[in-house]
Each structure stands twice: as C-alpha cells, then as structure tokens.
Design an enzyme around this catalytic site. Structure first.
Site, PDB file in Angstrom:
ATOM      1  N   HIS A 211       0.813  -1.076   0.103  1.00  0.00           N
ATOM      2  CA  HIS A 211      -0.137   0.058  -0.028  1.00  0.00           C
ATOM      3  C   HIS A 211       0.857   1.217  -0.128  1.00  0.00           C
ATOM      4  CE1 HIS A 211       1.056  -0.100   4.273  1.00  0.00           C
ATOM      5  NE2 HIS A 211       0.840   1.192   4.330  1.00  0.00           N
TER       6      HIS A 211
HETATM    7  C1  UD1 Z   1      -1.549   5.725   6.086  1.00  0.00           C
HETATM    8  C2  UD1 Z   1      -0.483   5.940   6.646  1.00  0.00           C
HETATM    9  C3  UD1 Z   1       0.736   4.689   6.486  1.00  0.00           C
HETATM   10  C4  UD1 Z   1       0.019   3.630   7.007  1.00  0.00           C
HETATM   11  C5  UD1 Z   1      -1.194   3.372   6.526  1.00  0.00           C
HETATM   12  C6  UD1 Z   1      -1.827   2.101   6.882  1.00  0.00           C
HETATM   13  C7  UD1 Z   1       0.488   8.304   6.736  1.00  0.00           C
HETATM   14  C8  UD1 Z   1       1.074   9.272   5.929  1.00  0.00           C
HETATM   15  N1  UD1 Z   1      -0.014   7.099   6.035  1.00  0.00           N
HETATM   16  O1  UD1 Z   1      -1.494   5.427   4.743  1.00  0.00           O
HETATM   17  O2  UD1 Z   1       1.832   5.173   7.093  1.00  0.00           O
HETATM   18  O3  UD1 Z   1       0.875   2.571   6.790  1.00  0.00           O
HETATM   19  O4  UD1 Z   1      -2.098   4.402   6.723  1.00  0.00           O
HETATM   20  O5  UD1 Z   1      -3.068   1.900   6.345  1.00  0.00           O
HETATM   21  O6  UD1 Z   1      -0.266   8.370   7.601  1.00  0.00           O
HETATM   22  N2  UD1 Z   1      -9.071   5.187   2.375  1.00  0.00           N
HETATM   23  C9  UD1 Z   1     -10.188   4.434   2.627  1.00  0.00           C
HETATM   24  N3  UD1 Z   1     -10.787   4.211   3.695  1.00  0.00           N
HETATM   25  C10 UD1 Z   1     -10.151   4.413   4.714  1.00  0.00           C
HETATM   26  C11 UD1 Z   1      -8.947   5.149   4.893  1.00  0.00           C
HETATM   27  C12 UD1 Z   1      -8.458   5.319   3.568  1.00  0.00           C
HETATM   28  O7  UD1 Z   1     -10.722   4.371   1.441  1.00  0.00           O
HETATM   29  O8  UD1 Z   1     -10.592   4.122   6.108  1.00  0.00           O
HETATM   30  C13 UD1 Z   1      -8.594   5.341   1.021  1.00  0.00           C
HETATM   31  C14 UD1 Z   1      -8.808   6.928   0.599  1.00  0.00           C
HETATM   32  O9  UD1 Z   1      -9.017   6.698  -0.840  1.00  0.00           O
HETATM   33  C15 UD1 Z   1      -7.491   7.512   0.990  1.00  0.00           C
HETATM   34  C16 UD1 Z   1      -6.396   6.499   0.743  1.00  0.00           C
HETATM   35  O10 UD1 Z   1      -7.186   5.287   1.163  1.00  0.00           O
HETATM   36  O11 UD1 Z   1      -7.256   8.713   0.003  1.00  0.00           O
HETATM   37  C17 UD1 Z   1      -5.232   6.770   1.479  1.00  0.00           C
HETATM   38  O12 UD1 Z   1      -5.640   6.925   3.050  1.00  0.00           O
HETATM   39  P1  UD1 Z   1      -4.690   7.684   3.975  1.00  0.00           P
HETATM   40  O13 UD1 Z   1      -5.049   7.521   5.391  1.00  0.00           O
HETATM   41  O14 UD1 Z   1      -4.412   9.075   3.340  1.00  0.00           O
HETATM   42  O15 UD1 Z   1      -3.112   6.792   3.789  1.00  0.00           O
HETATM   43  P2  UD1 Z   1      -2.875   5.555   3.712  1.00  0.00           P
HETATM   44  O16 UD1 Z   1      -2.358   5.133   2.475  1.00  0.00           O
HETATM   45  O17 UD1 Z   1      -4.098   4.342   4.220  1.00  0.00           O
END
Ligand code: UD1
Length: 375
Positions: A211
């Site tokens: 991811h």
């Molecule tokens: C975040 C953390 C990362 C961790 C990861 C675990 C930061 C910089 N990154 O990355 O260190 O390893 O979490 O999962 O804080 N989304 C959903 N549902 C959710 C959450 C996110 O669909 O509940 C999707 C959204 O499209 C979002 C994307 O995932 O834009 C990324 O989510 P985000 O929290 O920005 O970063 P992660 O890639 O999850």
C-alpha cells in the site's frame, strides 16, 4: 487532566490497545482521553480492528477523513486544538508515524503540553516517505521518547536529541501480538467465509500486503510488482489483502485482470485476528508495511520487504526480514530461497516480550509525577 491518547490510522490501534490497558491497570490508574482523528474511517480499516483489539470506543472522533497530506494534517490540527482546550491535557501521547501522529504532537508542543512518543527513533533514511518526515519532526517535539530497538537511540543522538529523554522499553505492537496469538483466525476458515476454496492453500501459501504510495501510486511500479507477484503465485498461492489505496490504483491503471490468476486469493483489508492467523500460517509474507516486518519476526515467519530501506533494522539483523525492494529478480530469488528452506536467524529481539506497555505506564507515571511536583 487526562493523558490524551491519539489514534488515527490502522497501524496505530495495535500499539494503543496495550497502552490503554496498562494505564487503566496501573496503580493509581492513569486517566486517559482517547481521541480518534478519523484519518481511517472504513469498517474494514477501522471498526473491526477496534473490536478485535478490545480498544475502548474513542471518547472523541475528529472525523477528518482522507485528503492531501497538507489538508489532512491541517484538519487534524484545527480540530484537535479545541478538544485539548476543552478537556485539558496532562500530556499528549502519540504512537508510530502517521499524519495524525505529527499533527497532534505539533498542536501539543505549541501549547507547552508534554508530548510522549511511542515507537520513537526509527529511521528509514528516506525523506521521500511521508512517514519519515512524520518521525523526524515528531521526535524533535517530544519530551519523552519510548523506543522499540536500540538502534533508535543512535538515530536520535545523531539528530541532537537529548539521550535523557529517550528510554528503551520494547515493542507495544508485540504486546498485542502475544496477547492475541491464541485468538488468531484460521486461514482456511477465513477463505471459506470469503467464498474461496480452502483447499487451494492445502500445500501452503504466502501472504501479500502492499500500500505504500511509492509502490502503488506509480503505474509502472505497480504493474512491475503485480506481474512479479503473479510469477510468485505460480510457485505458491498468494493471499492478497488489498488496501483501499491499492485497490483503487489497480483498477485505475487497468491491472485488475492480472489478479484473476488462479494463484491469487484476493481479500479485502482484514481484521487483526484474521491477519494474525494469515501471517502465522504463511510460508512467507511479502509486504511493504512497517508493522508486518516486526510481526513476522516475532512469529518467526520469513518476510520479504518490497521497499528500498527499512526503519526497523533489527528485523533484518536478528529477525526473519529480507529487503528485496521493487526488484523482480530479488523478489523471486527471495521467494526461492525461502521455499528451498534457506531460513534466516529467528531471534526474538530484546524487549519484544509482551510487557512494553507496562514499562511505559510505570515510567510515565513517575515522570509525570516528578514534573508536576511543587518545586
Ligand atoms: C496511512 C499512513 C501509513 C500507514 C497506512 C496504513 C500516513 C502518511 N500514512 O496510509 O503510514 O501505513 O495508513 O493503512 O499517515 N481510504 C479508504 N478508507 C479508509 C482510509 C483510507 O478508502 O478508511 C483510502 C482513501 O482513498 C485515501 C487512501 O485510502 O485517500 C489513503 O488513505 P490515507 O490515510 O491518506 O493514507 P494510507 O495510504 O492509508
């Protein structure tokens, strides 16, 4: 006033659960307020983990949701500050390296509220990783830094952080692993529930998680990795728990058909007990996660890390981890070595013993009392 404890994203929950328990069990009890920033919000990414880990419901949810780094970090800050003002804060305790960690640490530091960082001092050396920025800045602002491995102290010293502030306590995430090991869900049961044939893993299986933006946001990189995993899946069936970011990008870049191969078993993001069962039962794990590198070391299961570097070097020097980056040949060689039985050392690192949160509670209670004593 309470110690305000912050969670935001999936990897925070397994670190916070034992801390909340140890604070409640400490005599006298250490009062807490649990704040969820809402960085992760899906049932799969969030609710199930709270239930699995027996984390108390958050007292406050800031509901920030997804956005760019700047907007997400800023929203957490804007919404956290009034919560801190309303409840008062004896200290703010943050874990790990997600955007919520940095945002809340920064709010507290500006209000002269002590910042406590659990899992401090880890460094990948790669500033293009958003987590690396979060680690460096959070540590600079922290008053107490609890570390999981000794190498963290060298990193902190190099950045000019007073060694007196840092304390090696071991690994709270492994507290959670040890406490839940007996509750792990059997992979066969999990596949059956997902409508997949459990016989497909009768001769063993690997587990994949992927991811990191550096792996999944770039179309060429993502294609290369999925194609390599596709090759691996012909040697060993691969159970692939798809993060929402990865799922979206696979669809956006037209790579979905590659995952339809018979060697892939595709699942949504898993609960903690399901993931634990998968890792414990696997012949090997292929990942770009930080936490999974540590969990596989604690379980003694070989791990191939699809990243250029690791911020958790003890998993390589003492544990079961090998860095293979995004290099197809290195990945395939790594898989072949594991399947041929070429095992790495499997020493359990110092302090990964299930009692790290207790050590934090004992130390922090004394530290807060000393700080608050009338002079
Ligand atoms: C975040 C953390 C990362 C961790 C990861 C675990 C930061 C910089 N990154 O990355 O260190 O390893 O979490 O999962 O804080 N989304 C959903 N549902 C959710 C959450 C996110 O669909 O509940 C999707 C959204 O499209 C979002 C994307 O995932 O834009 C990324 O989510 P985000 O929290 O920005 O970063 P992660 O890639 O999850």
């Amino acid at each position: 006033a309470p110690v305000i404890c912050i969670v935001g994203a999936r990897p925070n929950y397994m670190k916070m659960a034992p801390i909340m328990r140890a604070f409640a069990a400490h005599s006298p009890r250490i009062p807490t307020l649990l704040v969820h920033t809402g960085q992760h919000y899906d049932a799969a990414m969030n609710d199930r983990l709270f239930t699995d880990l027996e984390l108390p419901r958050a007292d406050v949810n800031l509901e920030v949701g997804s956005a760019s780094h700047a907007v997400q970090t800023a929203e957490v800050m804007k919404r956290f500050e009034p919560v801190m003002d309303a409840h008062g804060a004896r200290a703010v305790l943050v874990v790990g390296d997600v955007n919520s960690t940095l945002a809340c640490a920064l709010v507290a530091a500006k209000r002269h509220v002590p910042v406590i960082h659990v899992e401090a001092g880890l460094r990948s050396g790669d500033r293009r990783m958003p987590e690396e920025i979060n680690r460096v800045l959070t540590d600079q602002m922290s008053d107490v830094l609890y570390t999981t491995e000794r190498s963290a102290h060298d990193n902190l010293a190099r950045e000019g952080i007073d060694p007196e502030r840092a304390l090696f306590v071991g690994n709270v995430m492994i507290d959670t692993l040890i406490a839940n090991r007996h509750k792990a869900v059997a992979p066969e049961q999990l596949l059956a529930q997902a409508g997949l044939d459990p016989h497909r893993i009768a001769d063993g299986f690997g587990v994949v998680t992927l991811h990191r933006p550096s792996n999944v946001d770039d179309a060429a990189m993502l294609r290369r990795l999925i194609e390599t995993l596709h090759t691996v899946s012909r040697k060993l069936p691969l159970i692939f728990a798809l993060h929402p970011r990865t799922r979206k990008n696979i669809e956006a870049h037209g790579l979905s058909s590659l995952l339809e191969a018979p060697g892939f078993l595709i699942l949504p993001p898993q609960g903690y007990l399901e993931m634990l069962g998968l890792m414990a039962g696997a012949r090997l794990v292929l990942t770009d996660s930080g936490g999974i590198q540590e969990e596989t070391t604690a379980l003694g299961v070989p791990c191939l890390t699809m990243r250029e570097s690791t911020e958790r070097p003890i998993t390589v020097t003492e544990g079961t981890n090998t860095i293979v980056a995004g290099d197809p040949q290195a990945i395939l060689d790594g898989v072949d070595a594991v399947l041929a039985g070429g095992g790495k050392g499997r020493r359990i690192p110092e302090g990964w013993d299930g009692r790290a949160a207790e050590r934090i509670a004992a130390h922090l209670a004394g530290w807060l009392a000393a700080r608050e004593a009338p002079s």
